[in-house]
Design an enzyme around this catalytic site. Structure first.
Site, short mmCIF file in Angstrom:
data_model
loop_
_atom_site.label_atom_id
_atom_site.label_comp_id
_atom_site.label_asym_id
_atom_site.label_seq_id
_atom_site.Cartn_x
_atom_site.Cartn_y
_atom_site.Cartn_z
N HIS A 21 14.67 -29.56 -0.16
CA HIS A 21 15.80 -29.94 1.13
C HIS A 21 17.35 -30.28 0.48
CE1 HIS A 21 17.46 -31.29 4.98
NE2 HIS A 21 17.78 -32.14 4.53
N SER A 36 22.18 -30.69 6.12
CA SER A 36 21.04 -31.51 7.03
C SER A 36 21.84 -31.78 8.36
CB SER A 36 20.65 -32.81 6.32
OG SER A 36 19.29 -33.19 6.86
#
Length: 267
Positions: A249, A97
């Protein structure tokens, strides 16, 4: 686990070193996270690699300074300085991320230090915060507004947003992601990050990165959609793109074995 002062800030890191012949992997976590997010990946990778996992300021156990400049370029330079303190001359970066964007900044700033990059659901193409929000961050006690907003969302809500299979969310995970936010100074650090974060690298800058890059994406990522990964694949000239089904994610937590296999094959 240890702490070192780099450029005026105490940086917490985890170091797993067994053999000087093993390639070095530097792990950088995402926004609102810490090295804790790699807890399932590190035991697999440490068998084949020297691992340096860093808590990026103001997250995890690193210092939440009210004097530090929380720009991506400055955070990247701090991590590079930490790497040099170990006398490593060539390392591989693994970033999740926001950590993926820091990896890209490092590749741009210190191309000779980096061999390869692995980006796990990396952030990309985010602009700088609106000027109105930057100006507001200078208001007295603005950090309380940041704290209130994050508290309203809650750790459990955020985990359900980043993890596709909610059965993976247990008390250990909740506690691990909650712990850094028990220190109120993190909200002051986040307030300064609102002011300092300069935004992600542009397409033009990405195209100048010549390192081999592996992009690993969860197909059900709701935070950084897979379309961002495909766009990064187009802009990074020497990149490979793979996606993982039924994964969100938080890929290091959701499918560490698959991620480790992709990394081993790539490195």
């Amino acid at each position: 686990m240890d702490t070192i002062q780099i450029k005026g800030i105490n940086l917490h890191y985890e170091f797993y070193h067994l053999d000087n012949e093993k390639p070095v992997l530097v792990l950088l976590h995402g926004f609102l996270s810490s090295s804790f997010s790699f807890r399932r990946l590190i035991p697999i990778l440490s068998k084949n690699y020297t691992i340096l996992s860093v808590d990026l300021p103001p997250f995890g156990k690193s210092e939440k300074s009210i004097r530090f400049t929380y720009s991506y370029s400055n955070i990247a330079s701090v991590v590079s300085e930490l790497i040099r303190s170990f006398h490593f001359t060539k390392i591989n970066l693994v970033g999740h991320s926001m950590g993926g964007q820091i990896c890209l900044y490092m590749a741009k700033q210190e191309p000779a230090l980096v061999d390869k990059l692995v980006l796990l659901c990396s952030s990309g193409y985010m602009k700088r915060m609106p000027k109105s929000l930057i100006y507001s961050s200078y208001l007295p006690y603005f950090h309380f507004i940041v704290k209130k907003k994050l508290a309203k969302q809650g750790v459990l809500h955020n985990l359900r947003n980043v993890v596709h299979n909610h059965e993976l969310i247990d008390q250990e995970m909740i506690d691990g992601y909650t712990e850094p936010f028990l220190d109120n100074r993190i909200f002051m650090g986040l307030t300064r990050m609102i002011r300092h974060r300069e935004g992600d690298l542009s397409s033009e800058e990405l195209k100048q990165i010549k390192h081999p890059v592996l992009l690993i994406w969860g197909e059900q990522d709701r935070v950084v959609p897979i379309s961002v990964g495909r766009r990064l694949h187009q802009d990074l000239p020497h990149s490979t793109f793979v996606s993982i089904k039924n994964t969100g994610h938080l890929v290091p937590e959701e499918c560490p074995e698959k991620v480790a296999t992709y990394i081993k094959n790539f490195i």
